[in-house]
Motif scaffolding. Sequence first.
Motif, PDB file in Angstrom:
ATOM      1  N   ASP A 152       0.737  -1.226  -0.109  1.00 53.14           N
ATOM      2  CA  ASP A 152      -0.106   0.109   0.093  1.00 53.14           C
ATOM      3  C   ASP A 152       0.845   1.285  -0.047  1.00 53.14           C
ATOM      4  O   ASP A 152       1.994   1.070   0.626  1.00 53.14           O
ATOM      5  CB  ASP A 152      -0.736  -0.039   1.256  1.00 53.14           C
ATOM      6  CG  ASP A 152      -1.431   1.107   1.415  1.00 53.14           C
ATOM      7  OD1 ASP A 152      -2.553   1.399   0.285  1.00 53.14           O
ATOM      8  OD2 ASP A 152      -1.714   1.883   2.665  1.00 53.14           O
ATOM      9  N   VAL A 153       0.575   2.453  -0.760  1.00 55.00           N
ATOM     10  CA  VAL A 153       1.362   3.439  -0.700  1.00 55.00           C
ATOM     11  C   VAL A 153       1.384   4.324   0.635  1.00 55.00           C
ATOM     12  O   VAL A 153       2.303   5.302   0.989  1.00 55.00           O
ATOM     13  CB  VAL A 153       1.012   4.370  -2.049  1.00 55.00           C
ATOM     14  CG1 VAL A 153       1.225   3.608  -3.193  1.00 55.00           C
ATOM     15  CG2 VAL A 153      -0.311   4.840  -1.977  1.00 55.00           C
ATOM     16  N   GLU A 154       0.377   4.220   1.438  1.00 56.72           N
ATOM     17  CA  GLU A 154      -0.061   4.868   2.644  1.00 56.72           C
ATOM     18  C   GLU A 154       0.734   4.317   3.869  1.00 56.72           C
ATOM     19  O   GLU A 154       0.736   5.115   4.830  1.00 56.72           O
ATOM     20  CB  GLU A 154      -1.397   5.197   2.878  1.00 56.72           C
ATOM     21  CG  GLU A 154      -2.012   5.856   1.688  1.00 56.72           C
ATOM     22  CD  GLU A 154      -1.568   7.410   1.542  1.00 56.72           C
ATOM     23  OE1 GLU A 154      -1.064   7.844   2.419  1.00 56.72           O
ATOM     24  OE2 GLU A 154      -2.023   8.076   0.637  1.00 56.72           O
ATOM     25  N   CYS A 155       0.952   3.174   3.681  1.00 59.45           N
ATOM     26  CA  CYS A 155       1.453   2.391   5.143  1.00 59.45           C
ATOM     27  C   CYS A 155       2.965   2.743   5.332  1.00 59.45           C
ATOM     28  O   CYS A 155       3.700   2.718   4.375  1.00 59.45           O
ATOM     29  CB  CYS A 155       1.279   0.969   4.904  1.00 59.45           C
ATOM     30  SG  CYS A 155       2.075  -0.127   5.942  1.00 59.45           S
ATOM     31  N   GLY A 156       3.246   2.945   6.608  1.00 64.90           N
ATOM     32  CA  GLY A 156       4.723   3.239   7.064  1.00 64.90           C
ATOM     33  C   GLY A 156       5.464   2.281   6.974  1.00 64.90           C
ATOM     34  O   GLY A 156       6.672   2.122   6.536  1.00 64.90           O
ATOM     35  N   TYR A 157       5.041   0.945   7.324  1.00 64.89           N
ATOM     36  CA  TYR A 157       5.719  -0.219   7.180  1.00 64.89           C
ATOM     37  C   TYR A 157       6.135  -0.799   5.793  1.00 64.89           C
ATOM     38  O   TYR A 157       7.120  -0.981   5.304  1.00 64.89           O
ATOM     39  CB  TYR A 157       5.180  -1.401   7.919  1.00 64.89           C
ATOM     40  CG  TYR A 157       5.445  -1.366   9.459  1.00 64.89           C
ATOM     41  CD1 TYR A 157       6.542  -1.473   9.859  1.00 64.89           C
ATOM     42  CD2 TYR A 157       4.343  -1.047  10.337  1.00 64.89           C
ATOM     43  CE1 TYR A 157       6.749  -1.388  11.361  1.00 64.89           C
ATOM     44  CE2 TYR A 157       4.503  -1.184  11.603  1.00 64.89           C
ATOM     45  CZ  TYR A 157       5.971  -1.149  12.181  1.00 64.89           C
ATOM     46  OH  TYR A 157       5.848  -1.121  13.499  1.00 64.89           O
ATOM     47  N   CYS A 158       5.108  -0.322   4.885  1.00 62.04           N
ATOM     48  CA  CYS A 158       5.259  -0.673   3.485  1.00 62.04           C
ATOM     49  C   CYS A 158       6.508   0.386   2.753  1.00 62.04           C
ATOM     50  O   CYS A 158       7.387  -0.199   1.955  1.00 62.04           O
ATOM     51  CB  CYS A 158       4.046  -0.469   2.768  1.00 62.04           C
ATOM     52  SG  CYS A 158       2.653  -1.418   3.123  1.00 62.04           S
ATOM     53  N   ARG A 159       6.435   1.517   3.385  1.00 61.79           N
ATOM     54  CA  ARG A 159       7.045   2.482   2.602  1.00 61.79           C
ATOM     55  C   ARG A 159       8.815   2.052   3.365  1.00 61.79           C
ATOM     56  O   ARG A 159       9.854   2.111   2.431  1.00 61.79           O
ATOM     57  CB  ARG A 159       7.063   3.891   3.382  1.00 61.79           C
ATOM     58  CG  ARG A 159       5.822   4.621   2.827  1.00 61.79           C
ATOM     59  CD  ARG A 159       5.750   5.911   3.152  1.00 61.79           C
ATOM     60  NE  ARG A 159       4.529   6.486   2.572  1.00 61.79           N
ATOM     61  CZ  ARG A 159       3.564   7.135   3.393  1.00 61.79           C
ATOM     62  NH1 ARG A 159       3.814   7.085   4.686  1.00 61.79           N
ATOM     63  NH2 ARG A 159       2.381   7.291   2.960  1.00 61.79           N
ATOM     64  N   LYS A 160       8.859   1.636   4.623  1.00 64.02           N
ATOM     65  CA  LYS A 160      10.268   1.061   5.046  1.00 64.02           C
ATOM     66  C   LYS A 160      10.644   0.071   4.164  1.00 64.02           C
ATOM     67  O   LYS A 160      12.138   0.054   4.143  1.00 64.02           O
ATOM     68  CB  LYS A 160       9.712   0.857   6.558  1.00 64.02           C
ATOM     69  CG  LYS A 160      11.335   0.163   7.115  1.00 64.02           C
ATOM     70  CD  LYS A 160      10.969   0.027   8.621  1.00 64.02           C
ATOM     71  CE  LYS A 160      12.280  -0.539   9.347  1.00 64.02           C
ATOM     72  NZ  LYS A 160      13.437   0.358   9.139  1.00 64.02           N
ATOM     73  N   LEU A 161       9.832  -1.043   4.043  1.00 61.36           N
ATOM     74  CA  LEU A 161      10.114  -2.049   3.205  1.00 61.36           C
ATOM     75  C   LEU A 161      10.575  -1.694   1.977  1.00 61.36           C
ATOM     76  O   LEU A 161      11.994  -2.155   1.574  1.00 61.36           O
ATOM     77  CB  LEU A 161       9.006  -3.225   3.025  1.00 61.36           C
ATOM     78  CG  LEU A 161       9.344  -4.375   2.411  1.00 61.36           C
ATOM     79  CD1 LEU A 161       8.404  -5.664   3.039  1.00 61.36           C
ATOM     80  CD2 LEU A 161       9.451  -4.536   0.990  1.00 61.36           C
ATOM     81  N   HIS A 162      10.153  -0.955   1.121  1.00 59.21           N
ATOM     82  CA  HIS A 162      10.428  -0.431  -0.095  1.00 59.21           C
ATOM     83  C   HIS A 162      11.932   0.335  -0.209  1.00 59.21           C
ATOM     84  O   HIS A 162      12.606   0.296  -1.100  1.00 59.21           O
ATOM     85  CB  HIS A 162       9.406   0.336  -0.829  1.00 59.21           C
ATOM     86  CG  HIS A 162       9.491   0.679  -2.195  1.00 59.21           C
ATOM     87  ND1 HIS A 162       9.419  -0.859  -3.177  1.00 59.21           N
ATOM     88  CD2 HIS A 162       9.801   1.557  -3.102  1.00 59.21           C
ATOM     89  CE1 HIS A 162       9.855  -0.055  -4.323  1.00 59.21           C
ATOM     90  NE2 HIS A 162       9.924   0.964  -4.409  1.00 59.21           N
TER      91      HIS A 162
END
Length: 283
Positions: A152-162
């Motif tokens: 998801d583009v809004e999720c903080g953990y998704c951003r961290k992973l990417h």
Amino acid sequence: MKRTLLVAALGALSLSACAKTPDASGADAAPRSSATPATLAAKPAAGTADARAVDAIKQLNPRIEVESVGAAPLPGFREAIVGGQVVYVSDDGRYLFLPGSGGALIDSRTDRNLTEVALAGMRTKLLETIPASERIVFAPPNPRHTVTVFTDVECGYCRKLHSEIAQYNAQGIAVEYLAFPRMGIGSEDFEKMVSVWCADDRKQALTDAKASGKVQERDCKNTVTMQYNIGQRVGLTGTPMILSEDGIQLGGYVPPQALRETLDRMAAEKAAAGADTGAAGGA
């Protein structure tokens, strides 16, 4: 894997995933607690079902404190309170049933999440219905492992992973992204995911969206709704959700080296199980 299984199942530590739906209290923040966990007032007598229940939990994770243990409404099981959650342990101490984590049933002797094993086959079949062309793939040459990640583009953990995608690739891990706009179909989040999937360069659009939260608005025929629905059906409870090639859920955010170690271990166990099956068949 013992510690990983029980910690993930009980949620005793951070789930490292963003909530499936918005949380006004700040779902993206890592859980914090300064409280000291309660412990049993008295250790159960050795050889009792209560003692076996405590030992089974401690065997999986010695750091977890059992707050209480006693009779359960399920025949043949004891009921324990661990980290504010209920755990049912069979009287012989072998099986742990965790209703608060989607009904996980763990075999303490083999370290297997039997519920996860049952779901894995269904997940792989569902994922096969999503065309390879609809996945956004970040992969090294000749990857050693491949994982599917609902993102998801809004999720903080998704951003961290990417933000660490190059490190995952350096570990020999290919990441195949699927869309799961956790705020639901029709939301602003959903529209951003559609714009990413409709971009001429999806990889760059996804990277930009995760870095800034912004994406050039686009629309086209897309499979974001299909991917979202499949995410629901495979049991997604938060983003990111990492799945192995065999459909095993590996958690939310997992650091690159830790993920590589887990995948290596799983591959070795699978190879050993195959060798044992082959030997038994030739006997």
